[in-house]
Design a protein around this motif. Structure first.
Motif, PDB file in Angstrom:
ATOM      1  N   GLN A  37      -2.774   4.002  -6.812  1.00 48.67           N
ATOM      2  CA  GLN A  37      -4.101   3.496  -6.460  1.00 48.67           C
ATOM      3  C   GLN A  37      -4.025   2.604  -5.222  1.00 48.67           C
ATOM      4  N   ASP A  38      -4.931   2.840  -4.294  1.00 49.66           N
ATOM      5  CA  ASP A  38      -5.025   2.115  -3.023  1.00 49.66           C
ATOM      6  C   ASP A  38      -3.862   2.414  -2.086  1.00 49.66           C
ATOM      7  N   PHE A  62     -14.002   3.475  -0.075  1.00 50.46           N
ATOM      8  CA  PHE A  62     -13.967   2.033  -0.338  1.00 50.46           C
ATOM      9  C   PHE A  62     -14.677   1.672  -1.632  1.00 50.46           C
ATOM     10  N   ASP A  83     -11.117  -5.975  -2.478  1.00 51.61           N
ATOM     11  CA  ASP A  83      -9.713  -5.757  -2.805  1.00 51.61           C
ATOM     12  C   ASP A  83      -9.324  -4.333  -2.424  1.00 51.61           C
ATOM     13  N   ARG A  84     -10.170  -3.371  -2.765  1.00 53.12           N
ATOM     14  CA  ARG A  84      -9.894  -1.972  -2.453  1.00 53.12           C
ATOM     15  C   ARG A  84      -9.964  -1.728  -0.935  1.00 53.12           C
ATOM     16  N   ARG A 134      -7.009  -3.570   0.962  1.00 45.31           N
ATOM     17  CA  ARG A 134      -5.734  -2.937   0.650  1.00 45.31           C
ATOM     18  C   ARG A 134      -5.584  -1.621   1.419  1.00 45.31           C
ATOM     19  N   GLN A 135      -6.671  -0.867   1.505  1.00 45.75           N
ATOM     20  CA  GLN A 135      -6.594   0.386   2.248  1.00 45.75           C
ATOM     21  C   GLN A 135      -6.368   0.134   3.737  1.00 45.75           C
ATOM     22  N   LYS A 145      -2.758  -0.624   4.073  1.00 44.02           N
ATOM     23  CA  LYS A 145      -1.930   0.575   3.914  1.00 44.02           C
ATOM     24  C   LYS A 145      -1.851   1.363   5.217  1.00 44.02           C
TER      25      LYS A 145
END
Length: 618
Positions: free
Chosen positions: A111-112, A370, A536-537, A540-541, A544
């Protein structure tokens, strides 16, 4: 007779170079074929068959035989029906069993896309029973770096698909500078998930029982937060910066903050006038919110984004739309993804006259990744995103004429930059020659330095973790096409007149996001609700995307930058353990790298670089 053998899913896929003159040779070719993990399309098969037919014009009678298990995706896409009309006699043979018995891992990801050393990562595997019988006690196992980490037993009804979640903490990773960016680099771990039906019942195809990914594991990625107070924030006096809740979300403080309890990010909290090249040189993300105006930081932040850095801007607090438009738009040459109209949407509760009108997010517009959370029902997400109330936002000008002007201006900027860089390269070679023969005078040396300074401004190279070839690859694309990629995109809207909530734009190798409302102050209740999870999502992306890509589809051509040197030797280890040498190729006039063009086996690949002068392995 002559026989062509065309292997669509073998290691030598699409080989239709010559025909075999005996059935024995054709059978031998089939026996040498290794089945790999790639799919085929009927249209592609018929194109190759037509080419094979053209190679033997002396044979008047021809027949095309397509042997396949006839999965549906063989016939999706393309124009196979029209191609069939151009072929001679065609025979289609189904070689699948009448009763399908197969269980497979159809998807696997973390995840993410990134794991951190502080919290368990969510590994999500999708398992499907393609058969017609109920399967009990199917074992789903997660392995990390070759060792089993967790396992679950599940039941599957016929044609049922289930998502299995593993929460696994990866705590054996230390910070490393091996991949650039100093201590903020990532370590990568190999993860695999495998399904094993009880007693092997209900599964006649084992090739699709396992999937593999490479997971970046990070600790302490530097993130710069900029707001109206910066490091002068004083909670006791109520002087709380607009980024406060985001900082708490991504790096919650605990009573045991130390090196053994590291966070995903390292917070650098400053005011806008404290930004400098050194502070940003290893930053993986910059978040700006509640700042009245960007001032002199615009050129610096623009260069950060051009090198690949992600920039997230939010309104709120002291944000002055007129000042930002004047200082940060610059006909698209600044750091705003789209121009601001200067007008305010709504009003703050503390200054509202008459009835306070709140507005909400438009659920229909929240289609970007997102806002999608794996495993959550659509109705639950709609309820989540209806929680925050919005009172004020800034307006964005997205008229077609305005955006077309942006693309034209961006095209001119790109062309001017490329012209300067080409001329600069010629001049620098001339000055280098003068220096070699001892004819470089003071005036020429000064001109050379001025040219170097201008070059570094137009093509900065101070972001430590940036991919060195990212901008060079863009230079290989037409300026107008690159400019088209910079068109702003609305990722989410409010219900109120469909006004933009989140706008994105690509700039150089990076991207800029603008949220038209605030993060903490009375502009909304967003970060005071559970909808704060979207950040948060989202962030984090963005983090990444600053890490090297290590996951590819079967059959992709993987290109990695590499140094050309007689002292360096490169080799690749395939999933089956075989090792092959890799040659450094010229990717362009000034870029070198290695290409993995036959990555058709499912699994983990390991690339080694060996320094032959001391046999040091990397």
């Amino acid at each position: 007779s002559q026989i062509h053998v065309i292997t669509l899913c073998g290691t030598d896929a699409a080989s239709a170079t010559s025909a075999f003159r005996s059935k024995a040779d054709a059978r031998a070719a089939l026996e040498r074929t290794v089945v790999v993990d790639r799919s085929a399309r009927a249209g592609f098969a018929f194109d190759l068959a037509a080419e094979a037919c053209r190679q033997v014009p002396e044979l008047p009678a021809k027949r095309v035989i397509l042997l396949s298990d006839q999965q549906t995706n063989l016939w999706t896409g393309g124009s196979a029906g029209e191609q069939l009309k151009t072929l001679p006699d065609v025979q289609i043979m189904r070689i699948a069993p009448e009763q399908i018995e197969n269980i497979a891992v159809s998807d696997f990801f973390v995840q993410d896309g990134v794991a951190d050393t502080e919290t368990p990562a969510a590994f999500l595997a999708t398992v499907r029973n393609f058969g017609e019988q109920t399967l009990h006690n199917v074992q789903v196992s997660l392995s990390i770096d070759g060792s089993e980490a967790a396992s679950q037993l599940i039941d599957l009804e016929p044609e049922q698909e289930r998502q299995v979640e593993f929460r696994q903490r990866i705590d054996s990773v230390t910070d490393t500078g091996a991949l650039g960016g100093g201590a903020s680099a990532a370590t990568f771990v190999n993860a695999s998930v495998r399904v094993t039906p009880e007693g092997g019942v209900g599964d006649r195809l084992e090739r699709d029982n396992v999937r593999h990914i490479v997971v970046p594991v990070v600790a302490g990625l530097p993130v710069v937060f900029v707001d109206q107070y910066g490091d002068t924030e004083d909670l006791e006096r109520g002087e709380i910066g607009e980024t406060y809740r985001l900082r708490r979300l991504l790096a919650p403080r605990t009573s045991t903050d130390d090196e053994t309890n590291r966070q995903l990010i390292r917070v650098r909290h400053v005011a806008i006038d404290r930004l400098n090249e050194e502070l940003l040189s290893d930053a993986r993300l910059v978040v700006i919110a509640g700042v009245e105006s960007p001032g002199e930081a615009v050129p610096l932040l623009r260069r950060y984004v051009e090198q690949g850095g992600p920039l997230f801007i939010a309104a709120g607090a002291n944000f002055d739309a007129n000042a930002w438009q004047s200082e940060a738009w610059l006909d698209g040459g600044g750091i705003l993804p789209a121009p601001l109209s200067g007008e305010a949407v709504g009003q703050l509760p503390e200054v509202a006259v008459g009835r306070l009108e709140a507005f909400r997010l438009d659920n229909r517009s929240l289609q970007h990744d997102f806002f999608q959370i794996e495993g959550e029902a659509r109705e639950a997400l709609e309820d989540l995103y209806q929680l925050p109330l919005f009172f004020k936002a800034v307006a964005v000008d997205l008229q077609e004429e305005t955006i077309n002007q942006l693309v034209e201006a961006e095209t001119s900027r790109i062309e001017e930059t490329r012209t300067f860089l080409a001329e600069s390269a010629v001049l620098q070679r001339g000055w280098e020659q003068q220096e070699r023969v001892g004819t470089l005078d003071d005036r020429s040396a000064a001109e050379r330095q001025d040219n170097l300074d201008a070059h570094r401004s137009m093509r900065p190279e101070w972001l430590l973790w940036a991919e060195p070839d990212a901008l060079a690859r863009l230079d290989e694309i037409a300026a107008s096409a690159v400019a088209e990629q910079t068109r702003p995109r609305v990722l989410a809207r409010y219900e109120l007149d469909s006004r933009p909530f989140l706008v994105e734009r690509n700039v150089g190798a990076g991207r800029i996001l603008l949220m038209t409302t605030g993060l903490y102050s009375s502009w909304n209740t967003l970060t005071g609700t559970n909808a704060i999870l979207m950040f948060d999502r989202m962030l984090r992306q963005l983090l990444k995307q600053t890490l090297p890509e290590r996951n590819f589809e079967t059959g992709d051509v993987v290109t990695l930058p590499a140094q050309r040197s007689d002292l360096l030797r490169h080799q690749i280890q395939l999933p089956n353990g075989a090792q092959e040498p890799l040659a450094v190729e010229a990717l362009s006039a000034e870029r070198f790298g290695i290409r993995v063009s036959r990555a058709v086996q499912n699994g983990h690949y390991l690339i080694r670089t060996i320094d032959t002068s001391g046999e040091e392995e990397r």
